[in-house]
Write a protein that holds these residues in place. Structure first.
Motif, PDB file in Angstrom:
ATOM      1  N   THR A 101      49.660  44.652  43.487  1.00 42.52           N
ATOM      2  CA  THR A 101      48.422  44.372  42.779  1.00 42.52           C
ATOM      3  C   THR A 101      47.321  44.256  43.812  1.00 42.52           C
ATOM      4  O   THR A 101      47.554  44.409  45.018  1.00 42.52           O
ATOM      5  N   TYR A 102      46.110  43.974  43.366  1.00 38.77           N
ATOM      6  CA  TYR A 102      45.006  43.767  44.290  1.00 38.77           C
ATOM      7  C   TYR A 102      45.209  42.437  45.014  1.00 38.77           C
ATOM      8  O   TYR A 102      45.609  41.439  44.401  1.00 38.77           O
ATOM      9  N   HIS A 103      44.911  42.405  46.296  1.00 39.17           N
ATOM     10  CA  HIS A 103      45.271  41.252  47.122  1.00 39.17           C
ATOM     11  C   HIS A 103      44.662  39.952  46.630  1.00 39.17           C
ATOM     12  O   HIS A 103      45.272  38.875  46.728  1.00 39.17           O
ATOM     13  N   ALA A 104      43.442  40.006  46.058  1.00 37.03           N
ATOM     14  CA  ALA A 104      42.748  38.773  45.689  1.00 37.03           C
ATOM     15  C   ALA A 104      43.352  38.084  44.480  1.00 37.03           C
ATOM     16  O   ALA A 104      43.012  36.936  44.188  1.00 37.03           O
ATOM     17  N   ALA A 105      44.270  38.757  43.778  1.00 40.77           N
ATOM     18  CA  ALA A 105      44.933  38.085  42.658  1.00 40.77           C
ATOM     19  C   ALA A 105      45.716  36.867  43.120  1.00 40.77           C
ATOM     20  O   ALA A 105      45.875  35.897  42.380  1.00 40.77           O
ATOM     21  N   LEU A 106      46.187  36.904  44.367  1.00 42.53           N
ATOM     22  CA  LEU A 106      47.031  35.826  44.874  1.00 42.53           C
ATOM     23  C   LEU A 106      46.528  35.206  46.170  1.00 42.53           C
ATOM     24  O   LEU A 106      46.918  34.085  46.514  1.00 42.53           O
TER      25      LEU A 106
END
Length: 436
Positions: free
Chosen positions: A103-108
């Motif tokens: 997923t996109y890194h900023a999700a976590l």
């Protein structure tokens, strides 16, 4: 053979005549939006609580979710909203968050700013979101939060995920940044978890330029998230818990608020969304139908019980065996030569990024990280290595001709399979790395 029948990569005429870019987003502002922006400039450029366009946008967004959430709080970015959500859900030192490996890194990544740790679980190859069985296997004794990302607009398989959360007493955060308007069994995404975040960055279907919005029905989540990014008027007037409201002058020390100008842009984008969603659906249904006979592509799967909402690009999978095992990079090179706007999706598996892979939290030197991720051969790895990213066509019926040309470009590559195999094997060529 005419020039048009040769691969454009080798001197033939491109199949696609329209100059790049093919995905022009966001659309230009209309006069009503520009007029309201100008009026706000001369009315008030500051932020007083959630008054004016900010409050109106938050109310509109709750209505957009069919009233499925009680509270909405705007932030200056989706990442800030995610930080506030993780904080409000109790992420801190010693807490694990389980989320999808692709997923996109900023999700976590905001988890690391709170000294929490991330455990990556494999994805479902159909939904491209968190796989419930992999989630169950990834739980640790320190897990407190599950993050589901409705990747590229397709809702996760929420029922089994929510059952796992209930069985283990875990909180659920929905990242809906790709999924404005998506529905799971008729209900809007963002209304299932303990909190949800929607990015409003410029590439999103509902956009503010930069911005994010957190929604929840939990009063304590609302209060803690508000205090993380807002102080003074907003916290004094909105925070419900008296003990937490004592922090109203300072909040919790950060200022992560949305500008009223961004709120105006977002409100107009939200109002225009239903018509734009319908146009995207028509365009992408047509694209899927046109690509159905391209043997080396696996069409985008859309489950019968979901609505894809805004989509977020069109991302089929490449089947190399059906094209002589030509590397994806060579296929992309050939498609670009045909005039296509195409690449590999920009987000690699999180376990390949230093922020996730290295054993120490860079924000807090000396703090170790688990770095738990799926093994080689995972569904996440397969999707990462085989997905193609095409535009989110949004203009119906104007884009029909362009979509048909895209389909013809794919078919043309298929007709010249052997030529492309020889090209890929030629040691004298200079390979081009995809950039998307």
């Amino acid at each position: 053979m005419t020039t048009a029948e040769h691969l454009a990569l080798l001197g033939g005429a491109p199949a696609i005549a329209q100059p790049l870019p093919h995905e022009v987003w966001p659309p230009p502002a209309d006069e009503a939006e520009l007029s309201e922006l100008a009026e706000q400039r001369n009315t008030d450029i500051s932020i007083k609580g959630n008054s004016g366009p900010i409050g109106r946008f938050e109310a509109d967004f709750l209505a957009f979710l069919d009233g499925g959430a009680r509270f909405a709080v705007t932030f200056n970015s989706g990442t800030s909203a995610l930080l506030a959500a993780y904080f409000a859900l109790g992420v801190r030192d010693g807490v694990d968050v389980v989320g999808p490996a692709l997923t996109y890194h900023a999700a976590l990544s905001p988890v690391f700013a709170l000294r929490g740790d991330v455990v990556l679980a494999d994805i479902d190859p159909d939904t491209r979101g968190l796989d419930p069985k992999a989630l169950q296997a990834a739980l640790t004794e320190h897990t407190k939060v599950i993050t589901v990302v409705h990747q590229w607009g397709h809702p996760c398989d929420l029922d089994p995920i929510l059952r796992i959360a209930e069985r283990h007493g875990l909180r659920v955060l929905e990242d809906c940044s790709h999924a404005h308007g998506s529905r799971y069994k008729g209900r809007p995404v963002g209304t299932f978890g303990d909190a949800a975040v929607f990015s409003l960055q410029a590439n999103k279907a509902v956009y503010a330029g930069e911005g994010g919005i957190l929604v929840t029905s939990d009063p304590r989540v609302h209060d803690r998230a508000t205090l993380l990014g807002h102080y003074r008027d907003r916290s004094r007037d909105s925070v419900l818990d008296a003990d937490l409201r004592a922090h109203w002058v300072t909040g919790f020390g950060l200022k992560l608020r949305m500008s009223p100008f961004n709120a105006i842009v977002a409100r107009h984008a939200l109002a225009a969304f239903p018509a734009r969603k319908e146009a995207r659906h028509r365009c992408l249904r047509h694209l899927g139908e046109q690509l159905a006979d391209v043997s080396y592509l696996e069409p985008v799967h859309v489950a019968d019980h979901v609505d894809m909402g805004a989509w977020y690009g069109y991302k089929p999978l490449y089947r190399p065996a059906a094209l002589g095992d030509v590397p994806r990079s060579v296929l992309i090179e050939a498609l670009r030569a045909e005039g296509m706007e195409v690449g590999a999706p920009s987000g690699p598996r999180l376990s390949t990024l230093p922020l996730y892979a290295r054993p120490e939290n860079p924000l807090f030197p000396g703090t170790p990280k688990k770095g738990i991720a799926p093994d080689t051969g995972s569904h996440a790895e397969h999707v990462e290595q085989h997905a193609l990213s095409l535009p989110t066509f949004s203009n119906w019926p104007e884009d029909t001709k362009l979509i048909d040309q895209y389909a013809e470009a794919f078919r043309k590559i298929g007709r010249h399979r052997e030529t492309l195999v020889r090209y890929a094997a030629d040691p004298s060529r200079r390979p081009t790395a995809p950039k998307r």
